[in-house]
Design an enzyme around this catalytic site. Structure first.
Site, PDB file in Angstrom:
ATOM      1  N   CYS B  85       2.327   6.068  -8.823  1.00 56.75           N
ATOM      2  CA  CYS B  85       3.504   6.883  -8.508  1.00 56.75           C
ATOM      3  C   CYS B  85       3.137   8.029  -7.560  1.00 56.75           C
ATOM      4  CB  CYS B  85       4.156   7.368  -9.803  1.00 56.75           C
ATOM      5  SG  CYS B  85       5.837   7.940  -9.564  1.00 56.75           S
ATOM      6  N   HIS B 201       4.515   2.365 -13.535  1.00 57.30           N
ATOM      7  CA  HIS B 201       3.594   3.038 -14.457  1.00 57.30           C
ATOM      8  C   HIS B 201       3.100   2.102 -15.561  1.00 57.30           C
ATOM      9  CE1 HIS B 201       4.432   7.266 -13.260  1.00 57.30           C
ATOM     10  NE2 HIS B 201       5.601   6.778 -12.889  1.00 57.30           N
ATOM     11  N   GLU B 203       0.725   2.775 -17.531  1.00 53.02           N
ATOM     12  CA  GLU B 203       0.317   3.626 -18.669  1.00 53.02           C
ATOM     13  C   GLU B 203       1.482   3.951 -19.597  1.00 53.02           C
ATOM     14  OE1 GLU B 203       0.884   4.675 -15.696  1.00 53.02           O
ATOM     15  OE2 GLU B 203       1.631   6.745 -15.653  1.00 53.02           O
TER      16      GLU B 203
END
Lengths: 77, 227
Positions: B85, B201, B203
């Protein structure tokens, strides 16, 4: 001395903010507005009195930070 | 296996990344942007967020911070650098990756789950990955990838387009392009494929009780590939 810089998007690069501003102006009955391109303006004060030297220094700043040359052009006024 | 996550003022996915890396076995360390150098690492991560409040252009100020010199040296010597990002935006601003992330086409901050397809597995990030269509999360205002025609050709010729937005069956079309990005690009590599920048993302997708767990495939696989 003070150096003024304008950074604008290159021709053909999408400018959603400019488009939204144009549509708003049209909606406010500024019906003659065909296109708006939004840019950035910088007023830079440098400790250099020689105009040529100052502008050369600012040009380096434009290339290295103020403009992203993939999508933007700069103009030292 | 050691990883380092760089924290810039305004980063906000740094701790999520720390949790994800540790969950899959990395010994992760957090590194402040003003530190002179990065401790020995096998992987450097530039996390998501809004470094320097997105001033000037997203990632442009972070790209000039003190620590970046070490990141560039590490990357140029073949080290693995992952930017997610805002991290992707920083990588393009440093010039480690070509192109730029522009404002989304429809001027909206987009925050939703999307599907992305892994396009190239000849690299440390995706080699042997068990799932090629991943459900991941995006949250950005500037994810609209743009580059020159020459750069796009070079990305295509060298299989540098890492991940692209698609539907759940892997089909790419304008309908599944969330932000107007060129050729549905969600992430790209550098030529040597040691640097990966992507908007989604992984994560945020490591726990089925919170979101989904497709991020697990990514991290588990990355750790195995680095062993």
């Amino acid at each position: 001395m003070k150096v003024k810089v304008v950074v604008t998007l290159k021709n053909g690069v999408l400018d959603p903010q400019g488009k939204a501003i144009q549509q708003t102006l049209n909606g406010m009955s500024f019906s003659d507005v065909k296109e708006v391109r939004q840019g950035k303006y910088f007023d830079i004060e440098v400790n250099i009195e020689d105009e040529k030297k100052a502008k050369a220094e600012v040009e380096e700043m434009c290339k290295k930070l103020l403009a992203n040359l993939v999508i933007e052009d700069y103009k030292i006024l | 296996m050691k990883s380092s996550v760089i924290i810039f003022p305004g980063s906000n996915c740094d701790r999520d990344m720390d949790v994800a890396l540790k969950k899959f076995g990395f010994k992760n360390q957090m590194v402040w942007h003003n530190d002179p150098e990065i401790p020995k690492s096998d992987l450097i991560v530039l996390p998501g967020g809004f470094s320097y409040g997105d001033y000037l252009r997203c990632g442009s100020i972070a790209a000039k911070s003190k620590i970046i010199k070490s990141v560039v040296e590490f990357a140029n010597s073949g080290g693995l650098v992952l930017g997610i990002c805002n991290g992707f935006q920083i990588l393009t601003e440093t010039g480690l990756l070509p192109g730029i992330l522009q404002q989304n086409k429809y001027q909206k901050f987009i925050c939703k789950n999307v599907y992305v397809r892994v396009n190239d597995k000849e690299n440390k990030y995706f080699k042997n990955i068990k799932k090629e269509i991943l459900e991941l999360h995006i949250a950005h205002n500037e994810g609209n990838y743009f580059c020159s025609n020459d750069e796009l050709k070079s990305l295509n010729d060298n299989n540098q387009i890492a991940v692209t937005y698609c539907n759940k069956d892997g089909k790419e079309a304008d309908d599944f392009n969330p932000n107007g990005t060129l050729k549905n690009i969600a992430g790209i590599f550098n030529k040597n494929k040691n640097i990966l920048g992507m908007m989604p993302h992984p994560e945020r997708m490591i726990d089925k009780y919170l979101s989904s767990n497709d991020g697990n495939f990514f991290f588990e696989n990355l750790f195995e590939n680095l062993k």
